[in-house]
Each structure stands twice: as structure tokens, then as C-alpha cells.
Design a protein around this motif. Sequence first.
Motif, PDB file in Angstrom:
ATOM      1  N   ILE A 215       0.831  -1.209   0.000  1.00 24.82           N
ATOM      2  CA  ILE A 215       0.000   0.000   0.000  1.00 24.82           C
ATOM      3  C   ILE A 215       0.864   1.258   0.000  1.00 24.82           C
ATOM      4  O   ILE A 215       0.471   2.297  -0.541  1.00 24.82           O
ATOM      5  CB  ILE A 215      -0.979  -0.018   1.189  1.00 24.82           C
ATOM      6  CG1 ILE A 215      -2.118   0.962   0.937  1.00 24.82           C
ATOM      7  CG2 ILE A 215      -0.280   0.304   2.503  1.00 24.82           C
ATOM      8  CD1 ILE A 215      -3.274   0.817   1.876  1.00 24.82           C
ATOM      9  N   GLU A 216       2.046   1.178   0.571  1.00 26.07           N
ATOM     10  CA  GLU A 216       2.946   2.338   0.530  1.00 26.07           C
ATOM     11  C   GLU A 216       3.545   2.531  -0.863  1.00 26.07           C
ATOM     12  O   GLU A 216       3.846   3.659  -1.254  1.00 26.07           O
ATOM     13  CB  GLU A 216       4.043   2.159   1.584  1.00 26.07           C
ATOM     14  CG  GLU A 216       3.512   2.316   3.003  1.00 26.07           C
ATOM     15  CD  GLU A 216       4.546   1.970   4.057  1.00 26.07           C
ATOM     16  OE1 GLU A 216       5.661   1.525   3.670  1.00 26.07           O
ATOM     17  OE2 GLU A 216       4.250   2.122   5.264  1.00 26.07           O
ATOM     18  N   GLU A 217       3.695   1.459  -1.616  1.00 25.34           N
ATOM     19  CA  GLU A 217       4.097   1.598  -3.013  1.00 25.34           C
ATOM     20  C   GLU A 217       2.961   2.143  -3.866  1.00 25.34           C
ATOM     21  O   GLU A 217       3.184   2.905  -4.807  1.00 25.34           O
ATOM     22  CB  GLU A 217       4.558   0.248  -3.562  1.00 25.34           C
ATOM     23  CG  GLU A 217       5.853  -0.267  -2.964  1.00 25.34           C
ATOM     24  CD  GLU A 217       6.223  -1.645  -3.487  1.00 25.34           C
ATOM     25  OE1 GLU A 217       5.410  -2.217  -4.264  1.00 25.34           O
ATOM     26  OE2 GLU A 217       7.301  -2.148  -3.135  1.00 25.34           O
ATOM     27  N   LEU A 218       1.722   1.754  -3.523  1.00 27.12           N
ATOM     28  CA  LEU A 218       0.556   2.226  -4.277  1.00 27.12           C
ATOM     29  C   LEU A 218       0.258   3.689  -3.988  1.00 27.12           C
ATOM     30  O   LEU A 218      -0.133   4.446  -4.892  1.00 27.12           O
ATOM     31  CB  LEU A 218      -0.653   1.353  -3.922  1.00 27.12           C
ATOM     32  CG  LEU A 218      -1.900   1.494  -4.791  1.00 27.12           C
ATOM     33  CD1 LEU A 218      -1.617   1.074  -6.223  1.00 27.12           C
ATOM     34  CD2 LEU A 218      -3.034   0.655  -4.216  1.00 27.12           C
ATOM     35  N   PHE A 219       0.443   4.112  -2.745  1.00 24.25           N
ATOM     36  CA  PHE A 219       0.208   5.503  -2.344  1.00 24.25           C
ATOM     37  C   PHE A 219       1.462   6.039  -1.653  1.00 24.25           C
ATOM     38  O   PHE A 219       1.495   6.170  -0.416  1.00 24.25           O
ATOM     39  CB  PHE A 219      -0.989   5.606  -1.392  1.00 24.25           C
ATOM     40  CG  PHE A 219      -2.294   5.159  -1.974  1.00 24.25           C
ATOM     41  CD1 PHE A 219      -2.953   5.938  -2.909  1.00 24.25           C
ATOM     42  CD2 PHE A 219      -2.858   3.955  -1.588  1.00 24.25           C
ATOM     43  CE1 PHE A 219      -4.159   5.528  -3.448  1.00 24.25           C
ATOM     44  CE2 PHE A 219      -4.063   3.536  -2.115  1.00 24.25           C
ATOM     45  CZ  PHE A 219      -4.713   4.326  -3.057  1.00 24.25           C
ATOM     46  N   PRO A 220       2.494   6.371  -2.403  1.00 19.46           N
ATOM     47  CA  PRO A 220       3.754   6.775  -1.771  1.00 19.46           C
ATOM     48  C   PRO A 220       3.683   8.107  -1.043  1.00 19.46           C
ATOM     49  O   PRO A 220       4.484   8.352  -0.134  1.00 19.46           O
ATOM     50  CB  PRO A 220       4.724   6.854  -2.961  1.00 19.46           C
ATOM     51  CG  PRO A 220       3.850   7.083  -4.159  1.00 19.46           C
ATOM     52  CD  PRO A 220       2.581   6.359  -3.870  1.00 19.46           C
ATOM     53  N   ASN A 221       2.720   8.953  -1.396  1.00 21.98           N
ATOM     54  CA  ASN A 221       2.655  10.291  -0.806  1.00 21.98           C
ATOM     55  C   ASN A 221       1.462  10.473   0.122  1.00 21.98           C
ATOM     56  O   ASN A 221       1.064  11.606   0.404  1.00 21.98           O
ATOM     57  CB  ASN A 221       2.604  11.340  -1.921  1.00 21.98           C
ATOM     58  CG  ASN A 221       3.814  11.273  -2.831  1.00 21.98           C
ATOM     59  OD1 ASN A 221       4.941  11.084  -2.361  1.00 21.98           O
ATOM     60  ND2 ASN A 221       3.594  11.404  -4.134  1.00 21.98           N
ATOM     61  N   ILE A 222       0.870   9.377   0.571  1.00 21.55           N
ATOM     62  CA  ILE A 222      -0.319   9.459   1.421  1.00 21.55           C
ATOM     63  C   ILE A 222      -0.052   8.723   2.722  1.00 21.55           C
ATOM     64  O   ILE A 222       0.463   7.596   2.728  1.00 21.55           O
ATOM     65  CB  ILE A 222      -1.546   8.849   0.706  1.00 21.55           C
ATOM     66  CG1 ILE A 222      -1.927   9.697  -0.515  1.00 21.55           C
ATOM     67  CG2 ILE A 222      -2.729   8.740   1.654  1.00 21.55           C
ATOM     68  CD1 ILE A 222      -3.103   9.151  -1.289  1.00 21.55           C
TER      69      ILE A 222
END
Length: 425
Positions: A215-222
Amino acid sequence: LSKIASKSHPVLLWDIYIYIYSTSIMSSLLQVLLRRRQGGVVASSALLRRRRCAATISSIPQSTTNSSNAETNTNTNTNTTTRPFSSFHSKQCFNKKSNYLKNFHKNINQYQYQYQYHQFANSIRSFSTDNKESDTTNTNIDNDDDLLQLLNSPRESMPFDVLIVGGGPAGLAASIRLKQLCMEKDLDLSVCVVEKGNEIGAHILSGNVFEPRAIEELFPNIDWRTELVENHSSNATPVKSDNFLFLTEESSYSIPNFLLPKELHNDGNYIISLGQLCRWMGAKAEELGVEIYPGFAASEVLYNEDKTAVRGIATRDMGIDKNGKPKETFERGVELRARQTLFAEGARGSCSESLISHFNLRKGKSEQTYGLGIKEVWEIPEEHHQPGLVIHTLGYPLQSSVTEKTFGGTFLYHQEPNLILKLGW
């Protein structure tokens, strides 16, 4: 009237309140029943068709005054490529109404659910460009041949670029990534997710230990943890202690972590509610333009003429009685056709099992193993709660030794503020 009754006859005041309350309930119920009797229930094909029809209208230039001129202008404009079925236009046209549709999925009974669907469909009828007959099928059936003909009547179809079956974490992540790639490549692909639950997350029962890398790869800035708390009041609790126990009838034995496979090491993981995470992901997907249709179960896989490729899925027929015969509210399911179809149904999905059987995908493979579990969520006093504690067990009562074929166990996850996610399997 209340003031007079309270001064002279206090008992009369309660009679008045009870009478008003019961009258309002009967009035609301009567309205629902009359609406059902007069208009029927707007089923899946009508609802989806009108939403797509409205998306088509939204692609027509604003200066056009009628549908025939709009069609001419759209076809003759060679400088701009218009996609009347794109999710961008659907998002523009139905931003407010789709929000309205989602809000009544929770805490309503079956009559209210069908009645509000009918209200929603009526609110968008003005977008329709054709004068079709009523959506309710005439079900005056005289013999079995007419019944068979009605049940096998042609279904309406809707085209998509990508269709995803299943609104779980895998299906939602796939839809989000596709839309992210569309933005990077300056493309406009229509991506649709169908989910059998009445809302995203309704059938996601797992409380789990979550590895955040994907999920951190999918939303790196969230900051997904903060948004999960703010939007869904669900905490992502860091794992602080990890125990693995083998149970006997009278005691337990702890297995050291260095003897466990790395998949069971939970350093850096979080205890979360997967259902709440899916609801958060569903909102993110819709922000990117993904069309999500909860409440529509895929019941059939569609193939091409020679049965060698998948063309999409068909939703289930609506308005069938317990004897398998169509009722007054009968509606044929709708065919959702796509250039690419992704099946993300989870363990033992009905369409996935059909595909595995059709293409003989289990030939030469090991037999699949399934587990049956019962989940509970406990709310306990804070003095007994240990945030971040993870406990897995094997052994008693299903097995007396580690070599037995039948096995099972439990897990206990301590999630903030004072919840325990518990499962026996």
C-alpha cells in the motif's frame, strides 16, 4: 394540543404521541408498498443502463439543443476523440448522485433499500434519450415454453475497457493502479469494479496483521494510517509483541521466533480491520475515476464464440421467486463486457471456480486446501488490553500432535483502542 393535554389529562399526552408515531410509521410503510406496486423495483440492468446513458449525455457538447444534433456533432468532430462510455464522463455526470446512492446502503431494511433505488433511478430518467417502455417485464406466463423464453431473453450489455470482479483489496488495488497508469500515460480507460456486497467492505471480515509495503508503493505520498483513523475511525496498531503457541489440553508451549518461517515474523506490520481498509481504498479508487457498483453479483462468465477467451460477466437475474419463476419485478441481468477481465473474488469464488473447471487449470497441480473459520471482535477493559500483541496458536482441540493431518488453531490480535480480533479455524 400537547400543552392542553399535559395540563388537564397527562395520560392523553402519551396517547397523542403514540398515535402520531404509529400513524407516521404506517404512512411511510404504505408509501413504500404503493411505490413498489405502481412502479416495480428498478433492478440491476435498468439502474446500470441509465447511469451509463447519463454518462453518454455528459459527453455531448453543451451548445447542442437536441439529441439528434448532439449525435451529429459528436460524430463529425474529428479533432477530439470522445469516449461516451468513459469513466471520466460518468464521474462528472454522477458525482452527486453516486454519493446519494452510497449513503443509503447502511442501516436500511429491504423495502427501504428497493424504494430508494427506485427514487434514484427516477431522478436520472431525465437524462435518457430514448422513450423505452417500462422496465418491469410482463410476467403473465401461460406455459413452460413462455417461462423458458422469458428466462432466456436477451440481456442488455455495457462495454468497458477493464472489468474487475470483486471489491476486495486485490481488485481495488488493481483498479487504482490502472487509473494511475492512465494518468501517467495520458489515457482514458473505463475501469469498472463489481462487488456482490451491498457496499465495499461488507464481505471483508478479516481482521489481520497487515504488511504495509504494497500500500505504501501504491500511495507513496499518502499517510494511509492517519486517513484510516480520520475517515473510518479505525486504528492501524503497530505490532509490538508476537507469540506462537502450541496448545495441549492442559497447557501451552511457546515456539521461538527463530524457528518460525519468515512469513510469520511480524516486525513492522500493523493490526488493522481489512474491511475498513477496503472502504478507504474504494473511496480512493472513485476519486481516480473508477466506476464501482456494489450490490451486483457476477453469476456467469461470458466467453467468445469458440469458448477460448473471456469476454466479461453477467449479473444475476432479479425478481425470481423461491420456485424459480419470475415475479412482477423480474429483470434480466446485464452483461458487462470488457477487453480485459480480472477476477479478484478471493478464496473459492464462484466465477473463478467456473474458469478453473472450464480451462482445466488444476490439471497436474496439488489439491487446494481450504479452512473454515469463525471470527469474533471483543471489546475488553483497557486494563486487560495490550496494544500490538499478536498471538497465533496450533494444536488442541483439533490435533493432539504436530503430525496429524487435520489441523487448526486460533489468532488473537490486540487492536487499539481496546479491541481483540479473534478467530478460530
